[in-house]
Write an enzyme that holds these catalytic residues in place. Sequence first.
Site, PDB file in Angstrom:
ATOM      1  N   GLU A  32       0.823  -1.213   0.000  1.00  0.00           N
ATOM      2  CA  GLU A  32       0.000   0.000   0.000  1.00  0.00           C
ATOM      3  C   GLU A  32       0.859   1.266   0.000  1.00  0.00           C
ATOM      4  OE1 GLU A  32      -3.268   0.063  -0.318  1.00  0.00           O
ATOM      5  OE2 GLU A  32      -3.503  -2.115  -0.204  1.00  0.00           O
ATOM      6  N   GLU A  86     -11.214  -2.411   1.402  1.00  0.00           N
ATOM      7  CA  GLU A  86     -11.007  -2.651  -0.025  1.00  0.00           C
ATOM      8  C   GLU A  86     -10.680  -4.118  -0.314  1.00  0.00           C
ATOM      9  OE1 GLU A  86      -8.045   0.157  -1.275  1.00  0.00           O
ATOM     10  OE2 GLU A  86      -9.506   1.792  -1.383  1.00  0.00           O
ATOM     11  N   GLU A  96      -6.054   4.578   7.125  1.00  0.00           N
ATOM     12  CA  GLU A  96      -5.567   3.987   5.869  1.00  0.00           C
ATOM     13  C   GLU A  96      -5.552   2.464   5.968  1.00  0.00           C
ATOM     14  OE1 GLU A  96      -5.042   4.061   2.189  1.00  0.00           O
ATOM     15  OE2 GLU A  96      -4.746   6.036   3.087  1.00  0.00           O
TER      16      GLU A  96
END
Length: 118
Positions: free
Chosen positions: A27, A75, A68
């Site tokens: 990420e 996701e 995050e």
Amino acid sequence: MRNQPKYNFFKNTTYALKGLKDLLKTESSFKIELLIVILLIPIIIFIDTTITNKLIMFITLMLMPLMEALNSAIERVVDLVTLKHHDMAGRAKDAGSTAVFFSIVIFVVSWSTILFNL
């Protein structure tokens, strides 16, 4: 019945570190936010302000990578369920992004308020 092993502090810490390693590997947004955390921690330590302000600065700084990480989890779960475009999947991902956005706004507003009032 839950698919969950019995609680073990050391094993759970291992899972957390495994997740951190994966986030760092995959990420880019998380990596950027973690770099910001590393760069700004010294400011919190050395700035001449109250302990309350330092705590607010620390919490709002740490809120960004926290959100995050949660957004990445959302996701990934959505992508696990379906890779096809679906309105609800998009809305779930957008809600996660909104949480990240709000955490950044909270960070900027709180840090600006504290730093400009020194």
